[in-house]
Design a protein around this motif. Structure first.
Motif, PDB file in Angstrom:
ATOM      1  N   THR A 185      11.312  34.879  62.948  1.00 18.13           N
ATOM      2  CA  THR A 185      12.125  36.089  63.080  1.00 18.13           C
ATOM      3  C   THR A 185      13.556  35.800  63.507  1.00 18.13           C
ATOM      4  N   GLU A 186      13.776  34.735  64.269  1.00 16.47           N
ATOM      5  CA  GLU A 186      15.140  34.433  64.710  1.00 16.47           C
ATOM      6  C   GLU A 186      16.034  34.000  63.544  1.00 16.47           C
ATOM      7  N   ASP A 187      15.432  33.662  62.408  1.00 15.71           N
ATOM      8  CA  ASP A 187      16.205  33.256  61.232  1.00 15.71           C
ATOM      9  C   ASP A 187      16.391  34.388  60.225  1.00 15.71           C
ATOM     10  N   TRP A 188      15.908  35.586  60.536  1.00 17.44           N
ATOM     11  CA  TRP A 188      16.021  36.700  59.593  1.00 17.44           C
ATOM     12  C   TRP A 188      17.471  37.138  59.432  1.00 17.44           C
ATOM     13  N   ARG A 189      17.756  37.792  58.295  1.00 22.88           N
ATOM     14  CA  ARG A 189      19.104  38.294  58.018  1.00 22.88           C
ATOM     15  C   ARG A 189      19.376  39.581  58.772  1.00 22.88           C
ATOM     16  N   ALA A 190      20.604  39.744  59.231  1.00 25.06           N
ATOM     17  CA  ALA A 190      21.033  41.006  59.833  1.00 25.06           C
ATOM     18  C   ALA A 190      21.801  41.794  58.776  1.00 25.06           C
ATOM     19  N   LEU A 191      21.433  43.061  58.603  1.00 26.28           N
ATOM     20  CA  LEU A 191      22.074  43.906  57.607  1.00 26.28           C
ATOM     21  C   LEU A 191      22.772  45.085  58.282  1.00 26.28           C
TER      22      LEU A 191
ATOM     23  N   PRO B  96      13.394  39.987  56.756  1.00 25.37           N
ATOM     24  CA  PRO B  96      12.768  38.663  56.699  1.00 25.37           C
ATOM     25  C   PRO B  96      13.318  37.814  55.563  1.00 25.37           C
ATOM     26  N   ILE B  97      13.191  36.520  55.725  1.00 23.29           N
ATOM     27  CA  ILE B  97      13.556  35.554  54.680  1.00 23.29           C
ATOM     28  C   ILE B  97      12.316  34.734  54.362  1.00 23.29           C
ATOM     29  N   PHE B  98      11.960  34.698  53.082  1.00 26.02           N
ATOM     30  CA  PHE B  98      10.788  33.929  52.659  1.00 26.02           C
ATOM     31  C   PHE B  98      11.259  32.620  52.041  1.00 26.02           C
ATOM     32  N   ASP B  99      10.752  31.514  52.556  1.00 27.32           N
ATOM     33  CA  ASP B  99      11.098  30.191  52.066  1.00 27.32           C
ATOM     34  C   ASP B  99      10.062  29.768  51.015  1.00 27.32           C
ATOM     35  N   LYS B 100      10.479  29.740  49.757  1.00 29.91           N
ATOM     36  CA  LYS B 100       9.530  29.454  48.678  1.00 29.91           C
ATOM     37  C   LYS B 100       9.085  27.991  48.661  1.00 29.91           C
ATOM     38  N   ARG B 101       9.892  27.111  49.212  1.00 31.59           N
ATOM     39  CA  ARG B 101       9.485  25.698  49.236  1.00 31.59           C
ATOM     40  C   ARG B 101       8.299  25.492  50.172  1.00 31.59           C
ATOM     41  N   SER B 102       8.334  26.155  51.330  1.00 32.97           N
ATOM     42  CA  SER B 102       7.214  26.047  52.272  1.00 32.97           C
ATOM     43  C   SER B 102       6.164  27.119  52.026  1.00 32.97           C
ATOM     44  N   ASP B 103       6.485  28.054  51.102  1.00 32.85           N
ATOM     45  CA  ASP B 103       5.577  29.153  50.773  1.00 32.85           C
ATOM     46  C   ASP B 103       5.224  29.971  52.017  1.00 32.85           C
ATOM     47  N   ASP B 104       6.244  30.212  52.853  1.00 31.35           N
ATOM     48  CA  ASP B 104       5.985  30.966  54.078  1.00 31.35           C
ATOM     49  C   ASP B 104       7.248  31.688  54.531  1.00 31.35           C
TER      50      ASP B 104
END
Length: 260
Positions: free
Chosen positions: A120-126, A108-116
């Motif tokens: 899931t489609e924007d999550w990082r692939a590792l 997951p990626i947490f956006d601190k500006r929106s605090d949310d």
């Protein structure tokens, strides 16, 4: 490799030298704004090993989930950061998938500006099954201390009506799911600030970067927000610096983020 990256690289190399066939899980702690994320990125970029890096911050509960906590625990539990505001189950599952080679692994990626949390489609692939897995966070390895509930509030946040319930909830989280998470680590590396007084300056600088402005242009209201925000972290940051945490490599960092 200057600054904090050099000791972190040495820590990773030593862990890999001890490792068997399973990728080691390495936890890196350090106060807010100390520079651990930058050091981790530098090590990953320059290491000859195949390293995967993650941040505890990306595993915050969603804004809606924390809103529910504010009703069931205490309004202070809506603020991200303290124990209980992370999706520990998701993080534990992610660590297992990376270590066991279960592909694909998305983080997951947490956006601190929106605090949310982002969709899931924007999550990082590792890449699965790297040589080592590194997870950085401000409180990695901190231990519970229920005797602290008998001590008075440290700041205005802790002095809020009913805040003792919030403090107790954190200790229960540390004794439960977070203790199980710490057990997953093969080693800890702790970057120690000179004291809590440095954290406000570092975190204010970090906030200016997050907002995309120069430090001099950060509004006073936002600086006040940072001051209130880090008060939520003060008790456990001081606890970390006192050594009440899992054992590990300790690196002393100066006020200018220079390594002693």
């Amino acid at each position: 490799m200057p600054g904090m990256a050099a000791p972190l690289s040495a820590f990773v190399d030593a862990a890999l030298a001890r490792a068997g066939g399973t990728p080691p899980i390495l936890f890196v702690s350090g106060a807010q704004g100390i520079g651990k994320s930058t050091a981790l990125s530098r090590v990953i970029e320059t290491s000859p090993h195949r390293l995967v890096g993650m941040s505890l911050d990306d595993f915050y509960l969603t804004r809606a989930e924390r809103a529910q906590l504010s009703e069931s625990v205490h309004p202070l539990s809506e603020t991200r950061g303290p124990p209980g505001t992370h999706d520990v189950a998701l993080l534990t599952e992610t660590l297992s998938d990376l270590q066991q080679g279960n592909a694909p692994v998305r983080v997951p990626i947490f956006d601190k500006r929106s605090d949310d949390r982002l969709p899931t489609e924007d999550w990082r692939a590792l890449p699965s099954r790297p040589d080592a897995i590194l997870l950085e966070g401000w409180m990695m390895g901190v231990l519970p201390d229920f005797t602290s509930l008998e001590t008075p509030p440290l700041n205005a946040v802790e002095a809020a009506p009913g805040a003792l319930a919030w403090r107790r909830w954190q200790e229960e989280q540390l004794a439960g799911p977070y203790a199980a998470l710490w057990d997953r680590a093969d080693a800890f590396c702790h970057f120690d600030a000179p004291g809590f007084d440095c954290v406000l300056r570092w975190r204010t600088q970090q906030e200016a970067q997050n907002q995309g402005v120069a430090l001099a242009d950060l509004p006073e209201a936002r600086k006040d927000w940072v001051r209130n925000f880090i008060a939520h972290y003060e008790r456990l940051t001081r606890r970390m610096l006192s050594g009440t945490r899992r054992e590990g490599v300790v690196v002393k960092v100066g006020a200018n983020r220079d390594v002693a």
